[in-house]
Motif scaffolding. Structure first.
Motif, short mmCIF file in Angstrom:
data_model
loop_
_atom_site.label_atom_id
_atom_site.label_comp_id
_atom_site.label_asym_id
_atom_site.label_seq_id
_atom_site.Cartn_x
_atom_site.Cartn_y
_atom_site.Cartn_z
N HIS A 118 4.52 35.40 -46.76
CA HIS A 118 5.37 35.27 -48.01
C HIS A 118 4.71 35.96 -49.14
O HIS A 118 3.60 35.65 -49.37
CB HIS A 118 5.57 33.99 -47.96
CG HIS A 118 6.47 32.93 -47.05
ND1 HIS A 118 6.73 31.61 -46.96
CD2 HIS A 118 7.15 33.71 -46.06
CE1 HIS A 118 7.49 31.41 -46.18
NE2 HIS A 118 7.90 32.53 -45.63
N CYS A 154 13.20 29.42 -50.57
CA CYS A 154 11.84 29.58 -51.15
C CYS A 154 12.10 28.94 -52.72
O CYS A 154 11.24 28.07 -53.08
CB CYS A 154 11.45 31.08 -51.56
SG CYS A 154 11.85 32.04 -50.16
N VAL A 167 3.80 28.70 -59.12
CA VAL A 167 2.66 28.71 -58.39
C VAL A 167 2.14 27.44 -57.79
O VAL A 167 1.45 26.88 -58.66
CB VAL A 167 1.85 29.79 -58.63
CG1 VAL A 167 0.58 29.97 -57.84
CG2 VAL A 167 2.35 31.14 -59.22
N PHE A 168 2.55 26.92 -56.76
CA PHE A 168 1.97 25.25 -56.22
C PHE A 168 0.43 25.35 -56.23
O PHE A 168 -0.26 24.40 -56.67
CB PHE A 168 2.35 25.29 -55.02
CG PHE A 168 3.79 24.68 -54.82
CD1 PHE A 168 4.23 23.43 -55.04
CD2 PHE A 168 4.72 25.52 -54.25
CE1 PHE A 168 5.56 23.01 -55.21
CE2 PHE A 168 6.03 25.00 -54.32
CZ PHE A 168 6.63 23.86 -54.66
C1 HEC Z 1 9.53 23.18 -48.68
C2 HEC Z 1 8.72 23.97 -49.91
C3 HEC Z 1 8.45 25.34 -49.80
C4 HEC Z 1 9.31 26.37 -49.25
C5 HEC Z 1 10.67 26.40 -48.64
C6 HEC Z 1 8.73 27.61 -49.54
N1 HEC Z 1 7.38 27.52 -49.93
FE1 HEC Z 1 5.94 28.93 -50.59
N2 HEC Z 1 4.51 27.16 -50.86
C7 HEC Z 1 5.04 25.95 -50.72
C8 HEC Z 1 3.61 25.35 -51.05
C9 HEC Z 1 3.63 23.80 -51.09
C10 HEC Z 1 2.54 26.02 -51.06
C11 HEC Z 1 1.31 25.82 -51.47
C12 HEC Z 1 0.43 26.19 -50.17
C13 HEC Z 1 0.45 24.94 -49.03
O1 HEC Z 1 0.61 23.92 -49.42
O2 HEC Z 1 0.85 25.21 -47.97
C14 HEC Z 1 3.17 27.43 -51.11
C15 HEC Z 1 2.64 28.80 -51.47
C16 HEC Z 1 3.43 29.96 -51.55
C17 HEC Z 1 2.58 31.22 -51.92
C18 HEC Z 1 1.43 31.38 -52.56
C19 HEC Z 1 1.41 31.08 -53.96
C20 HEC Z 1 1.49 29.49 -54.44
O3 HEC Z 1 2.76 29.26 -55.00
O4 HEC Z 1 0.81 28.64 -54.37
C21 HEC Z 1 3.69 32.16 -52.11
C22 HEC Z 1 3.61 33.43 -52.35
C23 HEC Z 1 4.89 31.60 -51.58
N3 HEC Z 1 4.62 30.10 -51.19
C24 HEC Z 1 6.07 32.00 -51.14
C25 HEC Z 1 7.16 31.60 -50.49
C26 HEC Z 1 8.22 32.38 -50.02
C27 HEC Z 1 8.53 33.86 -50.25
C28 HEC Z 1 9.13 31.37 -49.41
C29 HEC Z 1 10.69 31.74 -48.77
C30 HEC Z 1 10.40 32.59 -47.91
C31 HEC Z 1 8.56 30.27 -49.69
N4 HEC Z 1 7.14 30.11 -50.28
C32 HEC Z 1 9.20 29.02 -49.15
C33 HEC Z 1 6.08 25.49 -50.73
C34 HEC Z 1 7.17 25.89 -50.32
#
Ligand code: HEC
Length: 202
Positions: A118, A154, A167-168
């Protein structure tokens, strides 16, 4: 070939004097996708700052581009030229006899290659918009886009990290910057539910 052409185009745009206005997927899905091609060679050009294990057997590796890293380090806004990127690799953990394999530090062992990556790319601010990042999901082995529908998911989720500019893992990146150590992070919750590590220090 297609990707090379997109890179060449991005290069031309970056050196031109007019600032590049990267469209959002909501405004122009094709333009946004073209502005965010598969980030070739990201493992060489970007910095690995965290690895997250989850009890549902997923291991995720997080990378930040140099320009995004510098912005966080110097507490400056992210540049909007297209090179402020985050990449997260989504791996399944290796298992045997219905148990996840663990390494000497009792961390899960990811399979050789991630299934998908992602990507988030900072784009120019649009007044009132919450979508100042482009997002994309790619299959790692082919570099193909995984499918547009999930891009809305996302945002539905990342919107809860609005205070951290969506940015989580920013608190984790800050700990990486302070320590110089890749943060190994065992989140006790499945999927992408939040754990303590996602929260800013008090
Ligand atoms: C249900 C919640 C959720 C969804 C849906 C999701 N993310 Fe995230 N994403 C997170 C979390 C929480 C993290 C922090 C890393 C972890 O805990 O796995 C993260 C981390 C990331 C990061 C690293 C930067 C950061 O924010 O920490 C990227 C880039 C990212 N996600 C892109 C995407 C994309 C593109 C999609 C869709 C295709 C997506 N995510 C869908 C929750 C989500």
């Amino acid at each position: 070939m297609k990707r090379v052409a997109q890179y060449a185009l991005a290069g031309l745009l970056l050196v031109s004097s007019t600032p590049v206005r990267i469209p959002s997927p909501q405004e122009n899905p094709d333009g946004a996708a073209a502005a965010l091609p598969y980030p070739e060679h990201y493992r060489e050009t970007m910095t690995l700052y965290a690895v997250v294990d989850r009890p549902d057997g997923m291991v995720r590796k997080l990378y930040v581009s140099q320009s995004a890293l510098k912005a966080v380090q110097s507490k400056q806004p992210y540049p909007t030229s297209g090179d402020a990127l985050y990449v997260i690799e989504n791996y399944r953990a290796q298992s045997a006899n219905q148990k996840y394999l663990l390494d000497a530090q009792r961390h899960m062992v990811p399979k050789d290659i991630p299934e998908t990556i992602h990507v988030m790319q900072r784009r120019a601010n649009k007044a009132g918009a919450m979508d100042n990042w482009n997002v994309q999901s790619f299959f790692y082995n082919t570099g193909e886009i995984e499918g547009r529908a999930n891009l809305f998911e996302c945002w539905a989720c990342h919107v809860s990290a609005e205070k951290r500019e969506f940015v989580f893992s920013r608190p984790v990146l800050q700990r990486f910057l302070a320590s110089g150590q890749v943060q190994r992070w065992d989140c006790p919750k499945i999927n992408r539910q939040l754990c303590d590590q996602h929260l800013d220090p008090p």
